[in-house]
Write a protein that holds these residues in place. Structure first.
Motif, mmCIF file in Angstrom:
data_model
loop_
_atom_site.group_PDB
_atom_site.id
_atom_site.type_symbol
_atom_site.label_atom_id
_atom_site.label_comp_id
_atom_site.label_asym_id
_atom_site.label_seq_id
_atom_site.Cartn_x
_atom_site.Cartn_y
_atom_site.Cartn_z
ATOM 1 N N VAL A 1 93.047 73.496 -87.395
ATOM 2 C CA VAL A 1 92.713 72.733 -86.194
ATOM 3 C C VAL A 1 91.309 72.159 -86.360
ATOM 4 C CG1 VAL A 1 92.427 72.821 -83.688
ATOM 5 C CG2 VAL A 1 94.113 74.290 -84.798
ATOM 6 N N PRO A 2 91.209 70.829 -86.533
ATOM 7 C CA PRO A 2 89.874 70.245 -86.709
ATOM 8 C C PRO A 2 89.079 70.261 -85.400
ATOM 9 C CG PRO A 2 91.547 68.535 -86.754
ATOM 10 C CD PRO A 2 92.268 69.844 -86.675
ATOM 11 N N LEU A 3 87.779 70.294 -85.538
ATOM 12 C CA LEU A 3 86.895 70.328 -84.369
ATOM 13 C C LEU A 3 86.927 69.009 -83.601
ATOM 14 C CD1 LEU A 3 84.939 72.211 -82.937
ATOM 15 C CD2 LEU A 3 83.109 71.272 -84.344
ATOM 16 N N SER A 4 87.335 67.944 -84.257
ATOM 17 C CA SER A 4 87.384 66.634 -83.588
ATOM 18 C C SER A 4 88.392 66.628 -82.438
ATOM 19 C CB SER A 4 87.733 65.542 -84.594
ATOM 20 O OG SER A 4 89.027 65.764 -85.131
ATOM 21 N N GLN A 5 89.450 67.432 -82.535
ATOM 22 C CA GLN A 5 90.416 67.512 -81.434
ATOM 23 C C GLN A 5 89.768 68.062 -80.178
ATOM 24 O OE1 GLN A 5 93.767 69.793 -82.759
ATOM 25 N NE2 GLN A 5 94.623 68.092 -83.949
ATOM 26 N N PHE A 6 88.889 69.045 -80.353
ATOM 27 C CA PHE A 6 88.162 69.591 -79.210
ATOM 28 C C PHE A 6 87.305 68.517 -78.555
ATOM 29 C CE2 PHE A 6 83.870 71.149 -78.114
ATOM 30 C CZ PHE A 6 84.169 71.763 -76.903
ATOM 31 N N PHE A 7 86.562 67.756 -79.378
ATOM 32 C CA PHE A 7 85.667 66.748 -78.824
ATOM 33 C C PHE A 7 86.429 65.606 -78.160
ATOM 34 C CE2 PHE A 7 82.544 68.581 -81.851
ATOM 35 C CZ PHE A 7 81.630 68.990 -80.899
ATOM 36 N N VAL A 8 87.550 65.212 -78.735
ATOM 37 C CA VAL A 8 88.355 64.142 -78.129
ATOM 38 C C VAL A 8 88.887 64.587 -76.770
ATOM 39 C CG1 VAL A 8 90.518 62.864 -78.357
ATOM 40 C CG2 VAL A 8 88.967 63.015 -80.289
ATOM 41 N N LEU A 9 89.428 65.788 -76.683
ATOM 42 C CA LEU A 9 89.921 66.282 -75.396
ATOM 43 C C LEU A 9 88.794 66.483 -74.391
ATOM 44 C CD1 LEU A 9 92.743 68.805 -76.320
ATOM 45 C CD2 LEU A 9 92.943 66.748 -74.954
ATOM 46 N N LEU A 10 87.631 66.898 -74.858
ATOM 47 C CA LEU A 10 86.498 67.090 -73.962
ATOM 48 C C LEU A 10 86.007 65.760 -73.386
ATOM 49 C CD1 LEU A 10 84.590 69.226 -72.777
ATOM 50 C CD2 LEU A 10 83.047 68.746 -74.685
ATOM 51 N N VAL A 11 85.911 64.747 -74.220
ATOM 52 C CA VAL A 11 85.501 63.415 -73.741
ATOM 53 C C VAL A 11 86.537 62.866 -72.769
ATOM 54 C CG1 VAL A 11 85.138 61.018 -74.464
ATOM 55 C CG2 VAL A 11 84.046 62.881 -75.707
ATOM 56 N N MET A 12 87.823 63.059 -73.087
ATOM 57 C CA MET A 12 88.882 62.597 -72.191
ATOM 58 C C MET A 12 88.816 63.338 -70.854
ATOM 59 S SD MET A 12 92.968 62.360 -72.888
ATOM 60 C CE MET A 12 93.274 64.095 -72.748
ATOM 61 N N ALA A 13 88.556 64.626 -70.880
ATOM 62 C CA ALA A 13 88.452 65.398 -69.637
ATOM 63 C C ALA A 13 87.270 64.935 -68.801
ATOM 64 C CB ALA A 13 88.318 66.887 -69.956
ATOM 65 N N ILE A 14 86.146 64.683 -69.441
ATOM 66 C CA ILE A 14 84.974 64.199 -68.694
ATOM 67 C C ILE A 14 85.262 62.846 -68.076
ATOM 68 C CG2 ILE A 14 82.590 63.397 -68.975
ATOM 69 C CD1 ILE A 14 82.265 65.641 -71.073
ATOM 70 N N ALA A 15 85.947 61.980 -68.811
ATOM 71 C CA ALA A 15 86.287 60.658 -68.276
ATOM 72 C C ALA A 15 87.270 60.770 -67.103
ATOM 73 C CB ALA A 15 86.881 59.783 -69.374
ATOM 74 N N LEU A 16 88.265 61.635 -67.241
ATOM 75 C CA LEU A 16 89.259 61.772 -66.167
ATOM 76 C C LEU A 16 88.674 62.430 -64.927
ATOM 77 C CD1 LEU A 16 92.464 62.778 -68.150
ATOM 78 C CD2 LEU A 16 92.049 60.658 -66.910
#
Length: 109
Positions: A74-89
């Motif tokens: 599981v790459p760390l980039s998946q965490f950051f992508v979901l985190l940015v999406m959560a902040i935006a939502l």
């Protein structure tokens, strides 16, 4: 349709139809009804977006947990992508509600 359903339909029709046509609706009343319906629809969409944002935040925490257990899979980039999406939502409804309240303040001046 059996007889009971027909009687039920006739009674409901006789009770509902006069109440609908008893008021003189103007174009302003019709537009106000549409505006009220759209306002509730907007609130529903904002609530759904907020819930999706919270879900994406917890999903990002789960991705971080899985990355800590197995960094190769599981790459760390998946965490950051979901985190940015959560902040935006989560931030989107806040920005919309803040803009709406600012508009109402300016309108009332």
């Amino acid at each position: 349709m059996n007889l009971i359903n027909k009687i039920y339909f006739i009674v409901l029709t006789l009770l509902i139809v006069p109440s609908v046509y008893s008021k003189d609706l103007t174009i302003g009343d019709a537009s106000e009804n549409i505006t009220l319906a759209l306002t509730s629809m907007t609130d529903l969409i904002l609530a759904a977006v907020s819930i999706a944002g919270v879900g994406a935040f917890f999903g990002s925490l789960m991705k971080l947990y899985h990355h800590r257990k197995n960094p190769q899979q599981v790459p760390l980039s998946q965490f950051f992508v979901l985190l940015v999406m959560a902040i935006a939502l989560i931030g989107l409804p806040v920005i919309i509600l803040w803009g709406d309240s600012a508009y109402n303040i300016i309108k009332n001046l």
